[in-house]
Design an enzyme around this catalytic site. Structure first.
Site, PDB file in Angstrom:
ATOM      1  N   TYR A 121       0.570  -1.141   0.072  1.00  0.00           N
ATOM      2  CA  TYR A 121      -0.334  -0.433   0.080  1.00  0.00           C
ATOM      3  C   TYR A 121       1.130   1.396  -0.149  1.00  0.00           C
ATOM      4  CZ  TYR A 121      -3.369  -3.825   1.361  1.00  0.00           C
ATOM      5  OH  TYR A 121      -4.022  -5.064   1.338  1.00  0.00           O
TER       6      TYR A 121
ATOM      7  N   ASP B 128      -0.251 -10.062   9.656  1.00  0.00           N
ATOM      8  CA  ASP B 128       0.311 -11.198   9.854  1.00  0.00           C
ATOM      9  C   ASP B 128       2.369 -10.367   9.983  1.00  0.00           C
ATOM     10  OD1 ASP B 128      -0.725 -13.632   9.287  1.00  0.00           O
ATOM     11  OD2 ASP B 128      -1.252 -13.000   7.411  1.00  0.00           O
TER      12      ASP B 128
ATOM     13  N   HIS C 178       4.665  -6.968  -4.313  1.00  0.00           N
ATOM     14  CA  HIS C 178       2.971  -6.928  -5.078  1.00  0.00           C
ATOM     15  C   HIS C 178       2.286  -5.738  -4.210  1.00  0.00           C
ATOM     16  CE1 HIS C 178       2.587  -8.934  -0.484  1.00  0.00           C
ATOM     17  NE2 HIS C 178       1.778  -7.825  -0.836  1.00  0.00           N
TER      18      HIS C 178
ATOM     19  N   TYR D 222     -10.562  -1.354  -0.079  1.00  0.00           N
ATOM     20  CA  TYR D 222     -10.724  -0.470   1.767  1.00  0.00           C
ATOM     21  C   TYR D 222      -9.789  -0.356   2.022  1.00  0.00           C
ATOM     22  CZ  TYR D 222      -6.918  -3.943   4.344  1.00  0.00           C
ATOM     23  OH  TYR D 222      -6.183  -4.744   4.530  1.00  0.00           O
ATOM     24  N   ARG D 223      -8.514  -0.088   0.898  1.00  0.00           N
ATOM     25  CA  ARG D 223      -7.074   1.236   1.201  1.00  0.00           C
ATOM     26  C   ARG D 223      -6.754   0.181   0.005  1.00  0.00           C
ATOM     27  NH1 ARG D 223      -3.526  -2.665   5.046  1.00  0.00           N
ATOM     28  NH2 ARG D 223      -1.848  -2.141   5.470  1.00  0.00           N
TER      29      ARG D 223
HETATM   30  C1  LIG Z   1       3.043 -10.587   2.822  1.00  0.00           C
HETATM   31  C2  LIG Z   1       2.291  -9.016   3.602  1.00  0.00           C
HETATM   32  C3  LIG Z   1       1.524  -9.024   4.744  1.00  0.00           C
HETATM   33  C4  LIG Z   1       0.360  -8.304   5.147  1.00  0.00           C
HETATM   34  N1  LIG Z   1      -1.069  -8.941   6.011  1.00  0.00           N
HETATM   35  C5  LIG Z   1      -1.577  -7.649   6.932  1.00  0.00           C
HETATM   36  C6  LIG Z   1      -1.578  -8.005   7.529  1.00  0.00           C
HETATM   37  O1  LIG Z   1      -2.606  -9.211   7.803  1.00  0.00           O
HETATM   38  N2  LIG Z   1      -2.984  -7.129   8.167  1.00  0.00           N
HETATM   39  C7  LIG Z   1      -3.039  -5.541   7.714  1.00  0.00           C
HETATM   40  O2  LIG Z   1      -3.552  -5.579   8.100  1.00  0.00           O
HETATM   41  N3  LIG Z   1      -2.083  -5.447   6.796  1.00  0.00           N
HETATM   42  C8  LIG Z   1      -1.739  -6.716   6.605  1.00  0.00           C
HETATM   43  N4  LIG Z   1      -0.532  -5.780   5.688  1.00  0.00           N
HETATM   44  C9  LIG Z   1       0.140  -4.946   4.952  1.00  0.00           C
HETATM   45  C10 LIG Z   1       0.648  -4.116   5.605  1.00  0.00           C
HETATM   46  O3  LIG Z   1       2.613  -4.486   5.812  1.00  0.00           O
HETATM   47  C11 LIG Z   1       0.619  -3.828   7.298  1.00  0.00           C
HETATM   48  O4  LIG Z   1      -0.621  -3.299   7.420  1.00  0.00           O
HETATM   49  C12 LIG Z   1       1.519  -2.688   8.184  1.00  0.00           C
HETATM   50  O5  LIG Z   1       1.410  -2.893   9.706  1.00  0.00           O
HETATM   51  C13 LIG Z   1       1.422  -1.600   7.779  1.00  0.00           C
HETATM   52  O6  LIG Z   1       2.332  -0.488   8.230  1.00  0.00           O
HETATM   53  P1  LIG Z   1       2.690  -0.239   9.514  1.00  0.00           P
HETATM   54  O7  LIG Z   1       1.824  -1.296  10.570  1.00  0.00           O
HETATM   55  O8  LIG Z   1       4.044   0.035  10.053  1.00  0.00           O
HETATM   56  O9  LIG Z   1       1.848   1.127   9.255  1.00  0.00           O
HETATM   57  P2  LIG Z   1       2.442   2.476   8.790  1.00  0.00           P
HETATM   58  O10 LIG Z   1       3.491   2.867   7.492  1.00  0.00           O
HETATM   59  O11 LIG Z   1       3.481   3.600   9.969  1.00  0.00           O
HETATM   60  O12 LIG Z   1       1.361   3.135   8.178  1.00  0.00           O
HETATM   61  C14 LIG Z   1       0.752   3.588   7.398  1.00  0.00           C
HETATM   62  C15 LIG Z   1       0.394   5.107   6.873  1.00  0.00           C
HETATM   63  O13 LIG Z   1      -0.419   5.297   8.027  1.00  0.00           O
HETATM   64  C16 LIG Z   1      -0.518   6.872   8.030  1.00  0.00           C
HETATM   65  N5  LIG Z   1       0.363   6.716   9.050  1.00  0.00           N
HETATM   66  C17 LIG Z   1       0.720   6.143  10.174  1.00  0.00           C
HETATM   67  N6  LIG Z   1       1.335   6.833  10.904  1.00  0.00           N
HETATM   68  C18 LIG Z   1       0.299   7.971  11.119  1.00  0.00           C
HETATM   69  C19 LIG Z   1       0.229   8.754  12.393  1.00  0.00           C
HETATM   70  N7  LIG Z   1       1.065   8.649  13.454  1.00  0.00           N
HETATM   71  N8  LIG Z   1      -0.218   9.776  12.117  1.00  0.00           N
HETATM   72  C20 LIG Z   1      -0.983   9.726  11.066  1.00  0.00           C
HETATM   73  N9  LIG Z   1      -1.206   9.162  10.072  1.00  0.00           N
HETATM   74  C21 LIG Z   1      -0.210   8.190   9.748  1.00  0.00           C
HETATM   75  C22 LIG Z   1       0.584   6.559   6.893  1.00  0.00           C
HETATM   76  O14 LIG Z   1      -0.213   8.068   5.280  1.00  0.00           O
HETATM   77  C23 LIG Z   1       0.971   5.817   6.029  1.00  0.00           C
HETATM   78  O15 LIG Z   1       1.154   5.516   5.015  1.00  0.00           O
HETATM   79  C24 LIG Z   1       0.689  -7.302   4.416  1.00  0.00           C
HETATM   80  C25 LIG Z   1       1.523  -7.073   3.622  1.00  0.00           C
HETATM   81  C26 LIG Z   1       3.009  -7.974   3.319  1.00  0.00           C
HETATM   82  C27 LIG Z   1       3.120  -7.704   2.339  1.00  0.00           C
END
Ligand SMILES: Cc1cc2nc3c(=O)[nH]c(=O)nc-3n(C[C@H](O)[C@H](O)[C@H](O)COP(=O)(O)OP(=O)(O)OC[C@H]3O[C@@H](n4cnc5c(N)ncnc54)[C@H](O)[C@@H]3O)c2cc1C
Lengths: 123, 544
Positions: free
Chosen positions: B92, B151, B398, B484-485
């Protein structure tokens, strides 16, 4: 004071086999950084749900086909300069890591830790 | 310095960075190419093309006051900021911003687990706390609560919830934004707000009643751009005593309709955790004749699919059920679920799965002793963070499209057929076919997955993937299914599809954006919401 060191040696037992002098502070820091940032993908243990290896270890096993050990803790060829390339540049499915996460000093500590863990490892 | 934000001079950008260095310390301001490489989206399908979105700098504040300083300096110069928590948003957009030249506000250093409460079952965390960190804090404190994690464990409760990410235990915890309780955020003018009971000085119930009084703006911070979240509370599940699993299969394709209805009942009655659907016929997809049937233009007939299932001696569908609670209660719930479904659907079969008292042993966590082939990822089901899932990442990652559909068997059949036909022209694995099962992540909705891999050294492949993504979004929306995203490069296309009342929702949100963030400095474009000064450039088009 002795407990963490004993625990450290116990944790390294699978790769070191023989007793070693107490690890230097950089090694201890490296172990902590490796445990937090590298081991979840590159550790030597099994993967999830029946996978024989963790994903990073499996990827290196597939890439090098045994020419070098798949588990980083057994690798002798990863000085800080080499780690910098992979940690900051990523490779394949592995993304890059930011300085706010893993500092250059952390990378140097990982290198020290890998030197320590791989010292007793077979090639 | 590679990229500047639109309309900002190099001198102003440099002046802002130098003021940020004074406020944060020079070590925490990053602007060299070398520093900024890791702020690119390593999964980007538009890597190294003009469409890639790249940061102009990054800063890593240590506390709320430093976040306020960064916001005030950015406001002075009209520089867009892009906050990230742990920045692992792969699929994403990773840590990359919507607008080129943005300063990424990297909150990784704000990593305190402020409270874990196992009497009233909540946690309060800062954005840099990862799921690994929170899990460790729960263990170290011996707290009798579970976390619900996605995950990959290296993401954060805050970042994941703000993306409306999902996990794998009970329904009301799997929806991570839904399970939040209380937000603190720095607004575009530098003020700090707290939502819900956090707005009442002296309240002790910030993590227990998320609404407080009056309108609740919490939703504006999720997939939004109204502030930088600096603290967030989460409801946690009391650590359950026992885990039980079971498998139910149904023979015919149409049986899926009734199966889904029964599982909806079990789930909405809080009897089961994540129900994991699958089709045993997926094991036949390696056979060209079955592949052709499962992806037949216009959809294969039920009769033909049933004939293929009985020829292979396989049931058409299965669901794995999971139960959490006291041992006797899980046994009674499994018995109830089994009897309910098996008595209603002729030919349905039930197989009892593993059950054990919690916490799991390392072997139970490793999930190697189910008496049947299980699709459940045990770490997720146990709320234990891991990176084991990275084994599914191919090539250079991906992009993800996860359309939301109703929780009905009929809706699943429709999506299989429509999306299979729509994406047939692209040389990709069949993400949609007659054996595609719904994902049951969010509490009350199904999703399906389209996640083609990206190859950095194959721009033609990536361009094809990009066309497929755009077509998937468009075709799905025509049938009432929305993503959704989405990654920044797809957010406008997705937001465009949520167009009821001639985009009334977007117009409302953009009016609010203009009022709260008149200079448009916080994550312009995120969620498809553009402040006035950038609206002209919405995805390269003029404003709506
Ligand atoms: C193989 C694989 C499996 C995955 N499985 C899952 C899964 O099971 N469930 C799932 O939900 N996702 C999954 N993902 C997607 C993703 O990896 C996760 O959702 C991950 O937790 C998102 O990154 P993060 O928590 O570091 O959020 P961040 O990258 O820190 O934040 C996400 C976005 O939120 C906003 N944001 C973040 N922090 C703030 C803040 N403090 N204030 C305002 N805006 C903010 C920004 O726009 C940012 O780009 C998967 C991805 C892969 C590649």
């Amino acid at each position: 004071m002795t407990r963490p060191i004993l625990w450290l040696i116990a944790a390294l037992a699978p790769v070191t086999l023989y007793a070693k002098p107490a690890p230097a502070p950089s090694v201890q820091r490296g172990q902590a950084v490796f445990g937090k940032w590298c081991a979840p993908c590159h550790g030597a243990g099994r993967g999830d749900d029946g996978a024989p290896m963790l994903p990073g270890t499996a990827a290196l096993a597939a890439r090098y086909k045994g020419a070098v050990p798949a588990a980083l803790q057994s690798r002798r060829d990863l000085p800080a300069e080499a780690l910098q390339v992979f940690v900051r540049g990523g490779i394949g499915a592995m993304p890059m890591f930011r300085r706010a996460e893993v500092s250059d000093a952390d990378i140097a500590a990982i290198a020290a830790y890998l030197r320590f863990t791989s010292a007793g490892a077979r090639r | 310095m590679a990229v500047l934000p639109p309309g900002v001079s190099a001198a102003d950008f440099a002046a802002a960075l130098s003021q940020m260095a004074t406020a944060l310390g020079a070590d925490w301001v990053f602007s060299s190419d070398d520093d900024l490489g890791p702020y690119r989206d390593s999964f980007s399908p538009v890597w190294d093309t003009a469409r890639e979105r790249r940061a102009g700098a990054a800063v890593a504040p240590a506390d709320v006051a430093q976040v306020q300083s960064v916001v005030r300096i950015a406001a002075r110069y009209g520089i867009p900021l892009f906050p990230i928590s742990t920045g692992k948003n792969f699929g994403y957009g990773g840590p990359s911003p919507n607008v080129n030249g943005s300063i990424v506000v990297d909150l990784k250093r704000m990593d305190r687990v402020i409270e874990v409460n196992d009497q009233r079952h909540f946690a309060l965390v800062e954005p840099g706390v990862s799921y690994f960190d929170l899990y460790r804090a729960v263990q170290e404190r011996g707290a009798k609560v579970w976390i619900d994690c996605p995950d990959p464990g290296w993401g954060s409760p805050v970042g994941n919830a703000l993306e409306r990410g999902v996990g794998y235990t009970m329904g009301h915890f799997r929806d991570h934004f839904g399970a939040h309780c209380g937000i603190e955020a720095v607004l575009p003018n530098g003020e700090v707000v707290r939502t819900g009971m956090g707005a009442l000085p002296g309240s002790q119930s910030w993590q227990e009643y998320k609404y407080g009084f009056g309108p609740d703006p919490a939703g504006l911070f999720a997939q939004g751009n109204f502030g930088i979240v600096t603290k967030m509370g989460f409801r946690l599940m009391p650590a359950p005593e026992h885990y039980r699993s079971g498998l139910i299969t149904v023979p015919r394709r149409r049986d899926f309709v009734a199966l889904v209805d029964h599982v909806n009942y079990l789930s909405d009655s809080f009897m089961v955790g994540e129900a994991v659907y699958g089709s045993p016929l997926a094991s036949l997809m390696g056979r060209p004749d079955f592949l052709a049937l499962a992806t037949k233009p216009g959809g294969a007939s039920d009769t033909d699919l049933d004939a293929a299932a009985s020829a292979a001696g396989l049931p058409s569908w299965q669901v794995e059920l999971q139960f959490y609670g006291p041992e006797a209660a899980t046994a009674a719930q499994w018995a109830y679920a089994r009897d309910r479904i098996c008595s209603a659907i002729p030919g349905a079969k039930a197989v009892a799965g593993e059950h054990f008292s919690l916490p799991p042993t390392p072997d139970q966590l490793a999930n190697t002793t189910q008496p049947y082939h299980s699709l459940i990822r045990r770490n997720g089901a146990m709320g234990v963070p891991s990176l084991g899932i990275w084994k599914i990442v191919r090539d250079n990652g991906h992009v993800g499209f996860f359309p939301v559909l109703p929780r009905s068997g009929e809706a699943c059949f429709d999506m299989q057929r429509v999306m299979c036909d729509a994406l047939r022209e692209f040389p990709l694995p069949p993400f949609f076919s007659a054996v595609t099962a719904p994902l049951y992540w969010h509490t009350f909705a199904f999703q399906m997955v389209f996640a083609p891999s990206v190859k950095r050294d194959d721009p033609a492949h990536n361009a094809m993937v990009d066309r497929a993504m755009r077509k998937a979004v468009e075709v799905a929306a025509k049938h009432g299914w929305g993503d959704y995203r989405a990654a920044p490069i797809y957010q406008d296309a997705v937001a465009d599809t949520y167009s009821f009342g001639d985009h009334a929702l977007r117009r409302m949100l953009e009016s609010m954006k203009d009022a709260i963030d008149p200079q448009g400095i916080i994550a312009p474009g995120r969620g498809g919401i553009w402040p006035r000064r950038y609206r002209e450039s919405r995805d390269g088009r003029t404003s709506a």
